[in-house]
Design an enzyme around this catalytic site. Structure first.
Site, PDB file in Angstrom:
ATOM      1  N   CYS A 142      19.627  66.219  41.939  1.00  0.00           N
ATOM      2  CA  CYS A 142      20.998  65.722  42.063  1.00  0.00           C
ATOM      3  C   CYS A 142      21.134  64.271  41.604  1.00  0.00           C
ATOM      4  CB  CYS A 142      21.478  65.843  43.507  1.00  0.00           C
ATOM      5  SG  CYS A 142      21.372  67.519  44.182  1.00  0.00           S
ATOM      6  N   ASP A 156      20.415  67.862  50.744  1.00  0.00           N
ATOM      7  CA  ASP A 156      20.717  68.991  51.624  1.00  0.00           C
ATOM      8  C   ASP A 156      19.923  70.227  51.221  1.00  0.00           C
ATOM      9  OD1 ASP A 156      22.710  67.081  52.138  1.00  0.00           O
ATOM     10  OD2 ASP A 156      24.105  68.623  52.797  1.00  0.00           O
ATOM     11  N   CYS A 168      24.400  63.603  45.270  1.00  0.00           N
ATOM     12  CA  CYS A 168      24.271  64.672  46.266  1.00  0.00           C
ATOM     13  C   CYS A 168      25.279  64.496  47.397  1.00  0.00           C
ATOM     14  CB  CYS A 168      22.846  64.780  46.779  1.00  0.00           C
ATOM     15  SG  CYS A 168      22.266  63.374  47.725  1.00  0.00           S
ATOM     16  N   ASP A 169      25.359  65.508  48.226  1.00  0.00           N
ATOM     17  CA  ASP A 169      26.500  65.755  49.104  1.00  0.00           C
ATOM     18  C   ASP A 169      27.048  64.551  49.877  1.00  0.00           C
ATOM     19  OD1 ASP A 169      25.793  68.240  48.243  1.00  0.00           O
ATOM     20  OD2 ASP A 169      25.857  69.187  50.192  1.00  0.00           O
ATOM     21  N   LYS A 170      26.192  63.845  50.609  1.00  0.00           N
ATOM     22  CA  LYS A 170      26.708  62.822  51.525  1.00  0.00           C
ATOM     23  C   LYS A 170      26.906  61.477  50.854  1.00  0.00           C
ATOM     24  CE  LYS A 170      26.538  66.097  54.376  1.00  0.00           C
ATOM     25  NZ  LYS A 170      25.950  67.047  53.405  1.00  0.00           N
ATOM     26  N   CYS A 213      24.143  70.448  42.710  1.00  0.00           N
ATOM     27  CA  CYS A 213      24.273  71.905  42.780  1.00  0.00           C
ATOM     28  C   CYS A 213      25.556  72.388  42.113  1.00  0.00           C
ATOM     29  CB  CYS A 213      24.211  72.361  44.225  1.00  0.00           C
ATOM     30  SG  CYS A 213      22.645  71.953  45.024  1.00  0.00           S
ATOM     31  N   GLU A 232      23.454  72.094  58.337  1.00  0.00           N
ATOM     32  CA  GLU A 232      24.110  73.195  57.643  1.00  0.00           C
ATOM     33  C   GLU A 232      23.271  74.465  57.793  1.00  0.00           C
ATOM     34  OE1 GLU A 232      24.589  71.930  53.629  1.00  0.00           O
ATOM     35  OE2 GLU A 232      26.132  70.463  54.122  1.00  0.00           O
ATOM     36  N   SER A 290      26.909  74.944  54.533  1.00  0.00           N
ATOM     37  CA  SER A 290      26.817  74.414  53.183  1.00  0.00           C
ATOM     38  C   SER A 290      28.031  74.837  52.377  1.00  0.00           C
ATOM     39  CB  SER A 290      25.553  74.954  52.511  1.00  0.00           C
ATOM     40  OG  SER A 290      25.595  74.757  51.123  1.00  0.00           O
TER      41      SER A 290
END
Length: 566
Positions: free
Chosen positions: A54, A86, A127-129, A204, A454, A480
């Protein structure tokens, strides 16, 4: 130019006047001179790490960003922070660190920028956060800034033993784990999918949390329209990065501040765009957190239910649909989604970091002829959006149901209760979940987890076993963005705070009615709650313990930054 030149730059606090000679001496060691001191000093805050695909190219993306800042007359200074993957930590103890990292990253940005009195900041995220953390920090500081997303990974590709060719994302690997456990594929097929799913750099590839939040940053106005859509490995990303560097200097010059851009209207715009693409339920948590940091009233969890009921899904995107982020980019990107929303009168105009209005940015959309990734509202993928907010015996403060990938709005079944994700996953892997089960995973909330893990490992395994439409899963943790099926998360109050989910027992009948917005259980939970005592915290010191002590309810974004009582 004189170091005593009059100006009103924030950075004058560290570079202006005789008393700052020592600070200037240290900055000269880094290569700065009088000209740098007279211009804006811009933080380039990077969440680079090579721990996963990521964020691994963000160090390269920083090069054109720096060039853009310099071309616009600014001086870039580099900072870096942590990032927790994640996908890599999913199902492990380390996943508890994921949501915590959002708070640490936001705090790091604040401390770097405020500590050095910098004039502006551009934040490179992936990435996610990392993405919501950037939005939270800008909302909190109200210092001119831009968010730039590193971009999505390209699709993987695999031909199975039946000769069927399929594009892949990491979602397919998690689902293959469940299929292998159910005997639907063998170990060799699982290995082949594992090797093919992630071909290189980028986050992702579906409308999972990273791409959902990247889209949210665009519709909030914090990212330039189209920049976040460009895949990580595309050469066009460097051009967008150079322009983003110029834009952040322009934001400083014209004092375009985040709280002028982050408004109730822009938050609603972001939520509408996400609902129209059946985006990750994590976006609810993160937009609430950004609203909290911006101190915006009138934007709460119920807004997502109202929006979802009135916003059909027009993006045919994974996890529930056919296409991936690259396909959305090729079809016309976020601007095309915006064009559909504007044409149907669903969003309102607002400011953006570019200095142009949101609608002006959207007007540049170019739809690729023959694309079917983005539909129109007359022939949507689904007639209602991808979220629901439910209340009832089980969730007095609310919970979030994800509707992507299925059309069911009602489910009734009997409870199968697990005290942790690991306990549930073991049973799932042994094919112990049956049709009609309502799987309850508790003690995974923001405080009780801690960290609100998640449950992709569990949901994907159930999908792989063909149970997605036949069971429900409820947790005080999260799901997720790649999860789908009848899944309900963010149950509040959580079990660790004595929420009703703590008192469910095996065999209780649970009824979920999305249209009625209810989630109820045929048991006297209040009677079971008598003489309840809070569980002992799982961690007594360190970052995990600190987070558990400070974190608020998931119904308000699970933030640790809020007005403290004196």
């Amino acid at each position: 130019m004189s170091i005593h030149k009059k100006s009103n730059k924030r950075s004058d606090a560290i570079v202006k006047g005789p008393n700052r000679a020592a600070a200037r001496a240290m900055l000269r060691a880094t290569g700065m001179d009088d000209e740098n001191f007279d211009g804006p000093i811009i933080a380039l805050f990077n969440t680079w790490t090579n721990m996963g695909p990521c964020n691994m190219d963000l160090d390269k993306l920083a090069v054109p960003v720096r060039a853009g800042i310099r071309a616009a007359g600014g001086t870039p200074v580099d900072f870096n922070s942590i990032a927790v993957s994640d996908g890599i930590t999913m199902g492990s103890e380390g996943m508890r660190a994921s949501l915590m990292s959002r708070e640490v990253i936001a705090d790091s940005i604040e401390l770097a920028v405020q500590g050095h009195s910098l004039d502006g900041v551009i934040i490179l995220v992936a990435c996610d956060k990392t993405i919501p953390a950037a939005g939270m920090a800008l909302a909190r500081m109200n210092v001119p800034g831009v968010v730039l997303y590193g971009g999505s990974i390209m699709p993987g590709n695999h031909t199975d033993k039946n000769g069927i060719n399929k594009d892949l994302s990491v979602q397919d690997v998690f689902e293959a784990v469940g299929a292998c456990a159910a005997g639907l594929i063998d170990d060799d097929e699982l290995k082949a999918i594992e090797k093919a799913a992630c071909p290189g750099a980028g986050a992702c590839g579906g409308q999972f949390t990273a791409n959902s939040m990247a889209m949210a940053m665009t519709f909030l106005g914090l990212s330039p329209m189209g920049a976040n859509d460009i895949p990580a490995i595309s050469e066009d990303k460097n051009t967008a990065a150079f322009e983003a560097g110029k834009i952040v200097v322009d934001c400083v010059t014209h004092q375009r501040r985040p709280r002028d851009i982050i408004t109730k209207t822009s938050l609603m715009n972001a939520a509408i765009a996400l609902s129209a693409t059946a985006a990750s339920t994590n976006a609810i948590l993160h937009l609430l957190a950004i609203a909290t940091e911006a101190q915006i009233d009138g934007f709460d969890i119920d807004a997502f239910d109202t929006i979802s009921r009135s916003t059909p899904v027009i993006g045919d995107l994974k996890p529930g649909g056919k296409y991936m982020a690259y396909d959305l980019y090729a079809a016309g990107g976020s601007a095309l989604i915006g064009q559909r929303l504007v044409a149907d009168g669903r969003i309102q105009d607002g400011q953006t970091v570019t200095g142009r209005s949101l609608f002006d940015e959207i007007s540049d959309a170019k739809e690729t002829k023959g694309q079917d990734v983005i539909r129109n509202f007359k022939s949507p993928v689904k007639s209602r959006g991808g979220y629901g907010i439910l209340y009832g015996d089980l969730a007095p403060e609310g919970c979030v149901v994800k509707l992507a990938g299925h059309g069911a709005l009602f489910f009734e079944g009997t409870a199968r209760v697990f005290e942790s994700e690991e306990a549930c996953f073991e049973v799932v892997q042994n094919n112990g979940i049956k049709k009609g089960d309502v799987v309850i995973i508790r003690n995974e909330g923001p405080c009780g987890g801690p960290g609100m893990r998640e449950m992709l490992g569990v949901t994907a395994a159930l999908v792989g076993q063909g149970l997605a439409d036949h069971v429900a899963l409820i947790t005080d943790g999260r799901f997720s963005g790649a999860s789908y099926g009848f899944v309900i998360g963010h149950v509040a109050p959580e079990a660790a705070h004595g929420g009703p989910i703590a008192f469910i027992k095996n065999g209780d009948v649970i009824t979920i009615d999305v249209e009625a917005r209810t989630i109820n259980v045929t048991a006297d939970l209040k009677a079971r709650a008598k003489n309840w005592t809070p569980p002992k915290p799982k961690y007594s010191n360190g970052a995990y313990a600190k987070f558990a002590k400070l974190v608020g309810s998931a119904s308000k974004g699970a933030v640790t930054s809020f007005p403290f009582d004196n």
